[in-house]
Scaffold this active site. Structure first.
Site, PDB file in Angstrom:
ATOM      1  N   GLU A  46      86.183   2.718  17.098  1.00  0.00           N
ATOM      2  CA  GLU A  46      87.642   2.827  17.058  1.00  0.00           C
ATOM      3  C   GLU A  46      88.208   2.326  15.728  1.00  0.00           C
ATOM      4  O   GLU A  46      89.126   2.926  15.170  1.00  0.00           O
ATOM      5  CB  GLU A  46      88.277   2.003  18.195  1.00  0.00           C
ATOM      6  CG  GLU A  46      87.782   2.367  19.577  1.00  0.00           C
ATOM      7  CD  GLU A  46      86.664   1.458  20.043  1.00  0.00           C
ATOM      8  OE1 GLU A  46      86.801   0.874  21.136  1.00  0.00           O
ATOM      9  OE2 GLU A  46      85.642   1.344  19.314  1.00  0.00           O
ATOM     10  N   CYS A  78      89.218  -4.260  20.185  1.00  0.00           N
ATOM     11  CA  CYS A  78      89.655  -2.933  19.723  1.00  0.00           C
ATOM     12  C   CYS A  78      90.945  -2.503  20.404  1.00  0.00           C
ATOM     13  O   CYS A  78      91.748  -1.773  19.818  1.00  0.00           O
ATOM     14  CB  CYS A  78      88.558  -1.899  19.971  1.00  0.00           C
ATOM     15  SG  CYS A  78      87.114  -2.124  18.907  1.00  0.00           S
ATOM     16  N   THR A 194      44.947   3.535  29.725  1.00  0.00           N
ATOM     17  CA  THR A 194      45.355   4.618  28.830  1.00  0.00           C
ATOM     18  C   THR A 194      44.877   4.346  27.410  1.00  0.00           C
ATOM     19  O   THR A 194      44.431   5.260  26.703  1.00  0.00           O
ATOM     20  CB  THR A 194      46.886   4.779  28.859  1.00  0.00           C
ATOM     21  OG1 THR A 194      47.300   5.142  30.177  1.00  0.00           O
ATOM     22  CG2 THR A 194      47.342   5.847  27.883  1.00  0.00           C
TER      23      THR A 194
END
Length: 363
Positions: A46, A78, A194
C-alpha cells in the site's frame, strides 16, 4: 483485483515470513499507483502504491488482496497511511488472518469514512497466502504432500520393471510444475529412504530470485545419511537432519563438518515425531513445507493429521505388481473426501489438488 493478485505473486519466495500483498490505486478509471511487498524492501504494498501515486491518491480507490494492517510492526499502520492520503474506497479480497489485524484495519478505514468492500477474488487470495495463515494462527508451517503416481497408485517401478529409473513416472511438464512448487516453498521434507534410493538434490531450479535458500529437511532416525550423497556435498547452511541417535557420534560430527545441521527428535510408534519437526520449522519462520518422500513418510504425515493439502500428479501408466505405493493402503483408505478438489491437465498428466484442512477456519 486481478492485477493486485498478479503483483502479490511477485512476492513469492521474497515476502516470507510476511504475506504476499499487491496493491493497485485507481482514480477516474486509471491506475495511478501500484506496488507489491518484498520482505527486504520493508515497505508494504500500500505504501509503495501511495508513494507512486503521490497527490493522485486523494479520492482514489485501492484494490488489494489482503486487509491493510492496523498495527505497528517493522512499519507503521497502512490503514492510517491510507486515511491520511485521502483514499476514498478500499476493495479487499480478504481479511488478514493475523490476530493483530483481523478486521481492525477495516474498522479504522470505515471509522474514517472510507467505503470498504470485502470478498472480491477471495478464494484466490486465500490460496495465495495459505502458508502465512497457517503459520500466523498456529505457529506451524502449511504442509503440502506432493506425489507423482501411476494409474495403480505407485510412486516407483517394481525392481524388475523395464520402466525402472532413470525413467520418470510423470512428464517433463509435470516436473517443471514441481519446480515452481519448490520455489513457492520455504522447505522440502523427505525421508532417509528416498535419499538412499534416489540420491536427490531437492533444490529450487527455477533460477527465480528468493530471499532465503530452500531448506532441505531429512527425517533420518538412525542417521544413515551418506556423506557422499548429493544433499551433503551441496550443503550450504540449507540442510537440516532430524534424528533419534547420538548427536555427538563420529558420523554426526563428520556430517556437521560438511555443513549439515542435525537436531535430536523424539520417536512416536517407531518413527520420528513429525509434529515436533513441524513445530521446530515453525519456530524458524518456515511457512510453506512440501513433502517429497516415499511411502513411510507420506503415511506417517497423513496418520499424524498434519497434512493440509494433497497435490497428486497422475499418469495413465501402470506399475503393476511390486510397484511402491504412494501411501500405505490403510492410510489412503482413511483419507475420505477432499475439499476444494481441483483437477487440471499438466502436459499428458493430470494434477489433482485437494485440501485436508481449511486453515482459515480450522486453527
Amino acid at each position: 483485483m486481478d492485477r493486485a493478485l498478479e503483483l502479490a505473486r511477485r512476492g513469492e519466495a521474497l515476502a516470507s515470513p510476511n504475506p504476499m500483498v499487491g496493491a493497485v490505486l485507481v482514480r477516474n478509471g486509471r491506475v495511478v499507483g501500484e506496488g507489491f511487498h518484498a520482505y527486504e524492501g520493508i515497505k508494504h504494498a500500500e505504501i509503495i502504491a501511495l508513494e507512486r501515486a503521490g497527490s493522485k491518491s486523494r479520492g482514489a480507490a485501492l484494490y488489494i488482496n489482503l486487509e491493510p494492517c492496523s498495527h505497528h510492526g517493522r512499519t507503521g499502520p497502512c490503514a492510517k497511511a491510507l486515511i491520511a492520503a485521502g483514499v476514498r474506497r478500499v476493495v479487499a479480497a480478504m481479511r488478514d488472518p493475523n490476530p493483530k489485524v483481523a478486521g481492525r484495519g477495516f474498522r479504522q478505514l470505515r471509522a474514517a469514512g472510507i467505503k470498504v468492500e470485502i470478498g472480491l477474488r477471495q478464494r484466490e487470495a486465500q490460496e495465495l497466502n495459505e502458508g502465512f495463515a497457517r503459520w500466523i494462527t498456529a505457529g506451524l508451517p502449511f504442509l503440502t504432500l506432493k506425489s507423482a503416481v501411476t494409474l495403480d497408485g505407485a510412486i516407483a517401478w517394481p525392481a524388475n520393471s523395464r520402466e525402472k529409473s532413470p525413467r520418470w513416472i510423470t512428464s517433463r511438464e509435470s516436473r517443471k510444475e514441481v519446480q515452481k512448487m519448490r520455489h513457492a516453498s520455504d522447505a522440502i521434507l523427505t525421508g532417509i529412504g528416498t535419499v538412499l534410493a534416489d540420491d536427490p538434490l531437492l533444490t529450487d531450479r527455477t533460477k527465480v530470485p528468493r530471499r532465503r535458500p530452500l531448506l532441505r529437511v531429512v527425517l533420518d532416525s538412525r542417521l544413515q545419511l551418506p556423506g557422499r550423497s548429493q544433499l551433503v556435498r551441496s550443503a550450504k547452511s540449507d540442510l537440516l537432519v532430524f534424528t533419534a541417535t547420538n548427536l555427538n557420534s563420529p558420523k554426526a560430527e563428520r556430517l556437521k563438518k560438511a555443513g549439515v545441521e542435525i537436531i535430536k527428535a523424539s520417536r512416536e510408534r517407531g518413527v520420528l515425531d513429525i509434529r515436533a519437526v513441524l513445530h521446530e520449522l515453525g519456530r524458524r519462520e518456515i511457512q510453506n513445507v512440501m513433502i517429497e518422500a516415499g511411502t513411510a513418510v507420506n503415511s506417517s504425515a497423513l496418520l499424524a493429521r498434519v497434512v493440509d493439502k494433497l497435490v497428486i500428479f497422475g499418469t495413465d501408466r501402470i506399475a503393476g505388481p511390486g510397484g511402491k505405493p504412494w501411501a500405505e493402503k490403510r492410510v489412503a483408505e482413511k483419507l475420505g473426501k477432499l475439499s476444494a478438489l481441483r483437477i487440471q491437465n499438466i502436459g499428458p498428466d493430470y494434477c489433482y489438488t485437494g485440501y485436508l484442512r481449511d486453515v482459515y477456519r480450522d486453527h
